[in-house]
Enzyme design. Structure first.
Site, short mmCIF file in Angstrom:
data_model
loop_
_atom_site.label_atom_id
_atom_site.label_comp_id
_atom_site.label_asym_id
_atom_site.label_seq_id
_atom_site.Cartn_x
_atom_site.Cartn_y
_atom_site.Cartn_z
N ARG A 183 -9.46 -4.88 2.87
CA ARG A 183 -10.03 -6.22 3.02
C ARG A 183 -9.69 -6.89 4.35
O ARG A 183 -10.54 -7.47 4.99
CB ARG A 183 -9.53 -7.16 1.92
CG ARG A 183 -10.37 -7.18 0.69
CD ARG A 183 -9.49 -7.47 -0.49
NE ARG A 183 -8.53 -6.39 -0.60
CZ ARG A 183 -8.75 -5.29 -1.31
NH1 ARG A 183 -9.84 -5.16 -2.00
NH2 ARG A 183 -7.88 -4.30 -1.33
N THR A 184 -8.41 -6.85 4.72
CA THR A 184 -8.03 -7.65 5.87
C THR A 184 -8.75 -7.15 7.12
O THR A 184 -9.38 -7.92 7.85
CB THR A 184 -6.50 -7.64 6.04
OG1 THR A 184 -5.93 -8.07 4.82
CG2 THR A 184 -6.06 -8.58 7.16
N LYS A 233 2.65 8.83 21.10
CA LYS A 233 3.21 9.40 22.34
C LYS A 233 4.49 8.67 22.73
O LYS A 233 5.08 8.95 23.77
CB LYS A 233 2.20 9.27 23.48
CG LYS A 233 0.91 10.01 23.26
CD LYS A 233 0.03 9.83 24.51
CE LYS A 233 -1.37 10.33 24.28
NZ LYS A 233 -2.26 9.89 25.36
N ARG A 274 -1.76 -5.64 12.26
CA ARG A 274 -0.90 -5.43 11.08
C ARG A 274 0.12 -4.36 11.44
O ARG A 274 -0.23 -3.33 12.02
CB ARG A 274 -1.72 -4.99 9.88
CG ARG A 274 -0.87 -4.51 8.73
CD ARG A 274 -1.67 -4.30 7.48
NE ARG A 274 -2.10 -5.56 6.90
CZ ARG A 274 -2.71 -5.66 5.73
NH1 ARG A 274 -2.98 -4.58 5.02
NH2 ARG A 274 -3.06 -6.83 5.25
N HIS A 315 1.84 -13.21 6.14
CA HIS A 315 0.43 -12.79 6.17
C HIS A 315 -0.41 -14.07 6.20
O HIS A 315 -1.06 -14.43 5.21
CB HIS A 315 0.15 -11.94 4.92
CG HIS A 315 -1.16 -11.22 4.92
ND1 HIS A 315 -2.16 -11.45 5.85
CD2 HIS A 315 -1.64 -10.24 4.10
CE1 HIS A 315 -3.19 -10.66 5.57
NE2 HIS A 315 -2.90 -9.92 4.53
C1 NCD Z 1 -1.94 -7.85 0.73
C2 NCD Z 1 -1.08 -7.36 1.89
O1 NCD Z 1 -1.48 -6.48 2.65
O2 NCD Z 1 0.02 -7.92 1.99
N1 NCD Z 1 -3.27 -7.39 0.81
C3 NCD Z 1 -4.18 -8.05 1.57
O3 NCD Z 1 -4.01 -8.23 2.76
N2 NCD Z 1 -5.25 -8.56 0.95
C4 NCD Z 1 -1.33 -7.64 -0.59
C5 NCD Z 1 -0.92 -6.25 -0.99
O4 NCD Z 1 -1.08 -5.28 -0.25
O5 NCD Z 1 -0.44 -6.13 -2.12
#
Ligand code: NCD
Length: 324
Positions: free
Chosen positions: A65-66, A94, A115, A143
């Site tokens: 999703r993100t 590398k 991320r 997040h």
């Molecule tokens: C979350 C995350 O990555 O922290 N997911 C997300 O970004 N929607 C929650 C999770 O992974 O449980």
């Protein structure tokens, strides 16, 4: 934007990074939500806002999703995207440092969503970037764009983000979405938390001592969802974060600590809103997906719209005036 206050908040966001939700003032957050709500109502007005701009998505950890919502958001604003979805596809293998990767990518792009499994990686990246960095999750830390998504969903369901009793259930120790949401909701008056977790997965002490206590936010802790659910306006379910456990035995013992099903939903109020950042594993039974109180797929949609608003504001996009 609509008012002078909103315009000021929006102008102040241009060129900024977001590492934690409270990097933005409440007025600035309001500007993001107001714009997101306008985009939800009439997305076609915003298709040229980021024309010619490029978003980098640098994902050193898995995501559905993100990453895809960031990419969809930029494309819906008329911009384009590049990046990688796993670290093995980059020069990290590398031995390149994160600082050098970011310095390089910021030469090519206008905004970076990253991320990374390491807590603090996003902050470090922002210090080496020429363009705004958006933290798309740094380890078990924060997040913030999930929190923007959560707050927009709560606003839409409840008409407010204050005066609410919010239950957070599951992995409160490693769940970064929980840490960010508590930090954000603690800034609005009258919110209370019910922290529902097994003792091994309880909220880190620093959230209590540095967030909840200084803000004077009331909270209770329990390990029983069925005892807490009837008092809640919002129930935020979370997945047990397998990838952050040190041994599999503990994960297997704790993974099914909570399963929200029809029987538990019977104990809840009619106006409860159930949120989950997703992905879910077993913690919400599919039998409640059709319950009108289940908001987690609405939340997914809001995630894209709020990221459209955020990208537009951070990149100084050409946002149409209201009634223009
Ligand atoms: C979350 C995350 O990555 O922290 N997911 C997300 O970004 N929607 C929650 C999770 O992974 O449980």
């Amino acid at each position: 934007m609509k008012t002078l206050v909103e315009k000021k908040a929006a102008d102040s966001l241009k060129g900024r990074s977001i590492i934690e939700p409270d990097d933005f003032s409440l007025k600035e957050l309001e500007a993001v939500f107001t714009l997101a709500e306008r985009i939800v109502k009439d997305p076609s007005r915003y298709t040229g806002v980021c024309k010619g701009k490029i978003l980098a998505t640098l994902f050193f950890e898995p995501s559905t999703r993100t990453r895809l919502s960031f990419e969809a958001a930029m494309q819906r604003l008329g911009g384009s995207t590049l990046g990688f979805a796993e670290p093995n596809a980059s020069s990290t293998t590398k031995g390149e440092s994160l600082a050098d990767t970011i310095r390089t990518v910021s030469c090519y792009t206008d905004v970076i969503a990253m991320r990374n499994p390491k807590e603090g990686a996003a902050l470090l990246a922002s210090r080496h970037s020429e363009v705004p960095v958006i933290n798309a999750g740094d380890g078990g830390h924060h997040h913030p764009t999930q929190t923007l998504t959560d707050l927009l969903t709560i606003r839409s369901a409840k008409g407010k983000t204050e005066g609410l009793t919010v239950g957070l259930c599951g992995d409160l120790k490693f769940g970064r979405t929980v840490h960010s949401l508590i930090k954000a909701l603690s800034r609005y008056p009258g919110n209370k938390f019910v922290l529902i977790s097994p003792p091994e997965l309880k909220i880190p002490d620093y959230i209590i001592s540095r967030v909840l206590k200084p803000a004077g936010v009331p909270f209770t802790a329990t390990d029983r969802l069925e005892d807490a659910i009837s008092s809640l306006d919002i129930l935020y379910m979370t997945r047990v974060q397998k990838e952050r456990f040190f041994n599999e035995e503990d994960y297997l013992r704790l993974k099914d600590s909570y399963i929200l099903d029809k029987a538990k939903m019977k104990l809840a109020r009619d106006d409860l809103g159930v949120l989950h950042p997703l992905p879910r594993v077993n913690e919400i039974s599919a039998e409640i997906d059709s319950d009108p109180r289940a908001l987690y797929f609405t939340q997914v949609k809001f995630g894209m719209y709020v990221r459209m608003a955020l990208i537009a504001l951070l990149t100084g996009g050409d946002i149409p005036e209201v009634n223009a």
